[in-house]
Design an enzyme around this catalytic site. Structure first.
Site, PDB file in Angstrom:
ATOM      1  N   GLU A 269       0.707  -0.979   0.031  1.00 49.10           N
ATOM      2  CA  GLU A 269       0.480   0.051   0.380  1.00 49.10           C
ATOM      3  C   GLU A 269       0.661   1.729   0.019  1.00 49.10           C
ATOM      4  OE1 GLU A 269      -1.582   2.646   1.032  1.00 49.10           O
ATOM      5  OE2 GLU A 269      -2.041   2.099   3.168  1.00 49.10           O
ATOM      6  N   CYS A 303      -1.900   8.982   3.232  1.00 50.65           N
ATOM      7  CA  CYS A 303      -1.759   8.812   1.917  1.00 50.65           C
ATOM      8  C   CYS A 303      -2.795   8.544   1.041  1.00 50.65           C
ATOM      9  CB  CYS A 303      -1.543   6.818   2.177  1.00 50.65           C
ATOM     10  SG  CYS A 303      -2.417   5.828   2.139  1.00 50.65           S
TER      11      CYS A 303
END
Length: 498
Positions: A269, A303
């Site tokens: 990720e 993020c």
């Protein structure tokens, strides 16, 4: 005042963080241990720009030992009763919730985020343990006919093995529970290397897992201040069968290359550069509120933060006013102080990048309407929440993830134009769009080259939603009903009649 005295004024139970005495220790094979070398490293409090406390600095050899211990534990844990896994995870969930205040306070001390944000993360983190407790009971295979009438095919799912887990500093609780909850529910054992910036939240989760009854060797945590060396061990040791990493795209590529030597299963990720699109028919008030949560949560250090804010030219000025009004009401300050909504950035390196992006935007025609500089009266790690107008393609902020509290607003005129801009990025984690036209919502939502799309909402993270990206934002999904599959191998048994 001594460090322990300072901590005790904020933390009720120092033992939760292994801070009854210094340094805090690592957790290997059911034992709390210090580095054989005696080395330690200091964890900083970015809000006060001072040392918080020391942590033991483990060697690569000690990580190797943790991997061996985890492998030995896996040989029995993989066959454990799924009802017992469920019960252990449920106890862990309960303990996290019971200790939520201390966990949130420590998170604010070592990460800097405002206490309200930290409390929200603790609850979010606990939900993953609760969810995956239930998923342990739902692991299932199937059976089918074969093209050969004498055969039957049975499909089963088995835990992959020992998992190396590398977590970031921006969500020091949730990124551990989202990975470890799934791994333990599946029957895997884990070796965790938490971020050196935020090890105490991680160590507390290990303490609570121990108290919940997680068997010795099933969960191991190694603190270290040399991430690359330990990353090499986790990605090349043949006893590790899977690596799960959350962090930058550059580091993810390095870990993937290293893991190729033993063909490990990977969940990556990685970084994003999220587009946030406001069409002319959007509910502007709702979009502005969503942007506050999406762009400025954690002072922009997530993020999935909106990084490129595209606003239709016909509503651009009105939207700028709404955004500026809201940002001007933020209270920047020390995360434990009353009323503070936004805290410091994590490091001087983070400050430097944000300054670079603001300066580049101004040099290329952007205008700062609020914020735009370090709040030096508060300390070197505080950057004012910032709004920039007249942003253009080609600015650094359009090409790189800022990871800070800067919202840059770009004008667009057509749907095709903005979709092309949004997709003009090597990464694709999250995207957002705002429109009352349901046909457009589906059309643009499906056209955006990202793994997650928020449609008329600025929040895409949910325990029940698969989290992950496409392109150079990585692969694999966490959370949801798909998350546990990342920790399971599928095996087929073809059985012939005798």
């Amino acid at each position: 005042m001594s460090t322990s005295s300072k901590l005790s004024t904020n933390i009720k139970d120092l033992s939760l963080f292994d801070l009854e005495e210094f340094p805090a220790r690592s957790y290997i094979g059911g034992k709390w241990v210090t580095a054989a070398s005696g080395k330690t490293f200091d964890v900083e409090n970015p809000g006060l720009n001072e040392t918080l406390a020391p942590v033991t600095d483990m060697s690569v050899e000690e990580t190797r030992k943790a991997i061996k211990v985890a492998h030995e534990a896996f040989l029995s844990y993989r066959n454990s009763d799924i009802k017992e896994r469920y019960a252990i995870l449920r106890r862990w969930y309960d303990l996290i919730m019971e200790n939520a205040d201390d966990l949130a306070t420590m998170m604010t001390l070592e990460n800097g985020k405002a206490l309200g944000d930290a409390k929200g993360e603790v609850v979010y983190a606990a939900k993953f343990i609760d969810w995956f407790a239930g998923e342990a009971l739902r692991i299932s295979g199937d059976s089918s006919m074969s093209s050969n009438p004498q055969n039957r095919i049975i499909t089963i799912k088995q835990p992959v093995g020992v998992v190396g887990i590398i977590t970031p500093w921006n969500f020091p609780a949730a990124m551990i529970t989202r990975k470890v909850g799934a791994a333990l529910a599946a029957g895997c054992t884990v070796v965790i290397r938490p971020a050196a910036e935020t090890p105490f939240t991680a160590l507390a989760l290990a303490k609570l897992a121990e108290r919940a009854g997680v068997p010795a060797g099933v969960l191991n945590m190694v603190t270290a201040n040399s991430p690359s060396e330990h990353g090499i061990e986790l990605t090349t040791n043949p006893l590790i069968r899977k690596v799960s990493f959350t962090g930058s795209t550059n580091v993810g590529k390095i870990l993937a290359k290293q893991s190729s030597s033993t063909l490990k299963k990977l969940s990556l990720e990685l970084g994003g550069n999220a587009p946030f699109i406001v069409f002319e028919d959007a509910d502007l008030e709702k979009a502005a509120d969503a942007l506050m949560a999406c762009k400025f949560r954690g002072s922009g250090q997530t993020c999935v933060c909106a990084n490129r804010i595209y606003v239709h030219s016909s509503v651009y000025d009105a939207f700028v006013d709404l955004v500026t009004e809201r940002v001007s009401k933020f209270k920047l300050g020390y995360g434990l102080d009353a009323g503070v909504t936004h805290g410091p950035l994590i490091s001087e390196k983070a400050i430097s990048k944000v300054k670079q992006h603001v300066e580049d935007a101004v040099q290329k025609g952007g205008v700062v309407v609020t914020g735009g500089k370090v709040a030096s009266n508060l300390g070197p790690m505080y950057f004012e929440p910032t709004v920039i107008i007249n942003a253009k393609q080609g600015m650094l902020i359009s090409e790189e993830e800022t990871f800070g509290p800067v919202g840059a607003l770009f004008k667009f005129d057509t749907e095709d134009e903005v979709v092309a801009w949004a997709n003009d990025s090597p990464v694709g984690l999250a995207g957002y769009l705002f429109s009352k036209d349901i046909s457009r919502v589906f059309r643009v939502g499906e056209a955006l080259q990202v793994g997650m799309v928020g449609c008329n909402t600025g929040l895409v993270s949910d325990v029940l939603s698969p989290f992950g990206g496409v392109k150079e934002s990585g692969f694999g999904r966490e959370g949801s009903k798909y998350g546990i599959s990342e920790y399971l191998d599928i095996k087929s048994l073809t059985i012939s009649t005798l």
